[in-house]
Enzyme design. Structure first.
Site, PDB file in Angstrom:
ATOM      1  N   PHE A 112       0.811  -1.224   0.000  1.00  0.00           N
ATOM      2  CA  PHE A 112       0.000   0.000   0.000  1.00  0.00           C
ATOM      3  C   PHE A 112       0.841   1.270   0.000  1.00  0.00           C
ATOM      4  CE2 PHE A 112       0.600   0.068   4.621  1.00  0.00           C
ATOM      5  CZ  PHE A 112       0.639   1.432   4.894  1.00  0.00           C
ATOM      6  N   LYS A 113       2.087   1.161   0.403  1.00  0.00           N
ATOM      7  CA  LYS A 113       2.947   2.344   0.467  1.00  0.00           C
ATOM      8  C   LYS A 113       3.033   3.067  -0.882  1.00  0.00           C
ATOM      9  CE  LYS A 113       4.596   1.234   4.703  1.00  0.00           C
ATOM     10  NZ  LYS A 113       4.041  -0.068   5.067  1.00  0.00           N
ATOM     11  N   ASP A 114       2.820   2.333  -1.976  1.00  0.00           N
ATOM     12  CA  ASP A 114       2.896   2.958  -3.299  1.00  0.00           C
ATOM     13  C   ASP A 114       1.873   4.087  -3.465  1.00  0.00           C
ATOM     14  OD1 ASP A 114       4.967   1.458  -4.442  1.00  0.00           O
ATOM     15  OD2 ASP A 114       3.588  -0.166  -4.975  1.00  0.00           O
ATOM     16  N   LEU A 117       3.682   6.917  -1.904  1.00  0.00           N
ATOM     17  CA  LEU A 117       5.079   7.162  -2.281  1.00  0.00           C
ATOM     18  C   LEU A 117       5.298   7.299  -3.782  1.00  0.00           C
ATOM     19  CD1 LEU A 117       6.878   5.139   0.464  1.00  0.00           C
ATOM     20  CD2 LEU A 117       7.093   7.576  -0.009  1.00  0.00           C
TER      21      LEU A 117
END
Ligand SMILES: *Cc1c(COP(=O)(O)O)cnc(C)c1O
Length: 501
Positions: A112-114, A117
């Site tokens: 999920f960091k995408d 980021l």
């Protein structure tokens, strides 16, 4: 919109400075002085927007010193079907009526960091340019596995930036490590730390607040910035997908307009669940925010008793991105619970720093319980959850999401609450092939197999495709081999910045 520190000792005139600075000078976290409370009351007007347009709308509520056109342009290059291999970017997979998984892992690094980021680099570079600051942005990142890779992908070869990632050398999965060590890009550095995530994160925070180093960098035309979820610019893009989940369910008739739903979030640093809480404050009809932890259940205890005690055993689990005992973003929640009384926040944080423990005053604990519920899963329960959901629904969960599912079951058993629920699915199961294979396949198929070989096994066994970014990892050369002791992190950063530019 002015931003203030949760500890009351620092300010930023707007979102641009708040984002560029990352951590406030007094050690606190930036937060808007005035939260746009309840503005989503009209969110149904946004029902038919694309993900990108919805993101523009939500970002514009907080990042007020960008123009709508600037936001639209940045967002439009990021939230595309090509980058997220899904037309709806974060699709909701409804497992059965009243239970859906919000799949946050269709981006380039499969976690999920995408969602934040991929966008943050554009926000930071634009912010620097708009503020007339042409210093090179040095991103300093501590990662429990997924943030590092997502930051590296987001910033690779972006002019005017450099990324330095510290990861716990023994604390990430083989797959996560491989993803980072094969990272390409002329401006990327990946360094192992002999220690756990908390040590890496503490090291990074210390380097950040080092005044002499900051001044020396400034003279050399550089400045630090943060891509960890202490950075405000990382949190707001995460609010978008909770609104998206709600609107998706309303569109397909799984929820009535305005009907309440619960959100379950597998939690580590408290960033993702805080974004959901902000969604609620904006007006999303979220009933309970259910905080799911693994064996490192410091947050479960906190939500149940009000005691935050990081003096406990640290476990390495099969959900490594949640192996965290110091959940930095909790400080932002404390600030809201304390009605913006920064003195109260400061006192609690000081206590934590000095003694490793603090106790929430009773009035704040009561408020906390109104919005949040906490639970945790053991390793065995996590594997069982993966096995059970696959057996019953032929749907694969990664271990972090499985923690969420287990805690959801515990919540419904405990409370009898039948409110429709969305579980944040935070990573692709293919990112954690060893534990996924162990949970769903026969032992003979799994023992002695390398993680990368297991990708194939899982794909054949389940008939699901391996995500494209994870397919050829074993063919890529390892480009980053350095490992340092935790106390040498600062020296390592100095070497990188000043010896060979
Ligand atoms: C980072 C991460 C988490 C924890 O998210 P926080 O925002 O740190 O609470 C959970 N699952 C996965 C897969 C992650 O990468």
């Amino acid at each position: 919109m002015e931003y203030i520190s949760t500890r009351g000792g620092a300010k930023a005139p707007g979102s641009i400075q708040a984002m560029l600075t990352g951590l406030a000078a007094d050690g606190g976290l930036f937060i808007p002085r005035q939260f746009p409370e309840g503005v989503l009351g009209r969110s149904l007007a946004w029902k038919d927007l694309s993900y990108a347009d919805l993101a523009t709308g939500i970002l514009s509520l907080f990042l007020t010193d960008f123009t709508m056109e600037e936001l639209k342009e940045m967002v439009g290059t990021v939230y595309t079907e090509e980058r997220f291999s899904s037309p709806s970017i974060t699709p909701v997979n409804t497992l059965r009526p009243g239970l859906g998984f919000l799949e946050l892992w269709h981006g380039p690094t499969c976690a999920f960091k995408d969602l934040a980021l991929q966008l943050l680099p554009h926000l930071l570079v634009k912010a620097a340019r708009k503020s007339g600051d042409d210093r090179k942005i040095i991103l300093l990142v501590a990662t429990s596995g997924d943030t590092g890779k997502a930051a590296l992908e987001g910033f690779r070869d972006l002019p005017g930036t450099m990324v330095i990632v510290f990861y716990p050398a023994q604390g990430v999965s083989a797959m996560q490590k491989r993803q980072m060590l094969t990272q390409e890009g002329e401006n990327t550095m990946v360094i192992g730390v002999e220690g756990n995530f908390d040590q890496a994160q503490t090291g990074v925070k210390t380097i950040f607040s080092h005044q002499e180093l900051g001044e020396r960098m400034s003279q050399a035309g550089m400045r630090f910035s943060s891509a960890n979820s202490i950075n405000w610019g990382r949190l707001i893009p995460q609010v978008v997908y909770y609104v998206w989940a709600y609107l998706s369910w309303v569109r397909e008739g799984s929820l009535q307009a305005g009907e309440e739903f619960n959100v379950v979030v597998p939690t580590g640093n408290f960033g993702n669940i805080l974004a959901a809480y902000y969604g609620k404050r904006l007006g999303l009809p979220i009933k309970k925010l259910i905080c799911a932890s693994n064996m490192n259940n410091v947050l479960t205890e906190f939500l149940r008793t009000g005691v935050y005690n990081r003096k406990r055993e640290f476990y390495q689990t099969i959900s490594p991105s949640m192996d965290i005992l110091i959940s930095s973003n909790l400080e932002r929640l404390l600030f809201e619970l304390a009605q913006k009384d920064t003195e109260r926040v400061k006192t609690l944080m000081k206590e934590l720093q000095e003694t490793g423990v603090y106790r929430l005053p009773a009035d704040l604990l009561e408020q906390l319980g109104a919005d949040f519920w906490g639970g945790y899963a053991t390793e065995e329960e996590t594997k069982q959850a993966m096995a059970e959901v696959f057996a019953d629904h032929h749907y694969l969960l990664d271990p972090h999401t499985a923690v969420g599912y287990k805690v959801y079951q515990e919540y419904t058993a405990h409370t009898g609450d039948k409110t429709p629920t969305v579980i944040a699915s935070t990573a692709s199961p293919y990112k954690f092939p060893a534990s996924v294979a162990q949970a769903i396949m026969k032992k003979e198929k799994v023992t002695g197999q390398e993680e990368l070989a297991l990708l194939q096994e899982i794909s054949q066994f389940t008939g699901t495709p391996i995500p494209e970014p994870l397919r050829d990892l074993d063919a890529k050369p390892l480009r980053h081999r350095k490992v340092v002791a935790a106390q040498d992190m600062e020296r390592t950063v100095r070497d990188i910045l000043f010896s060979h530019k």
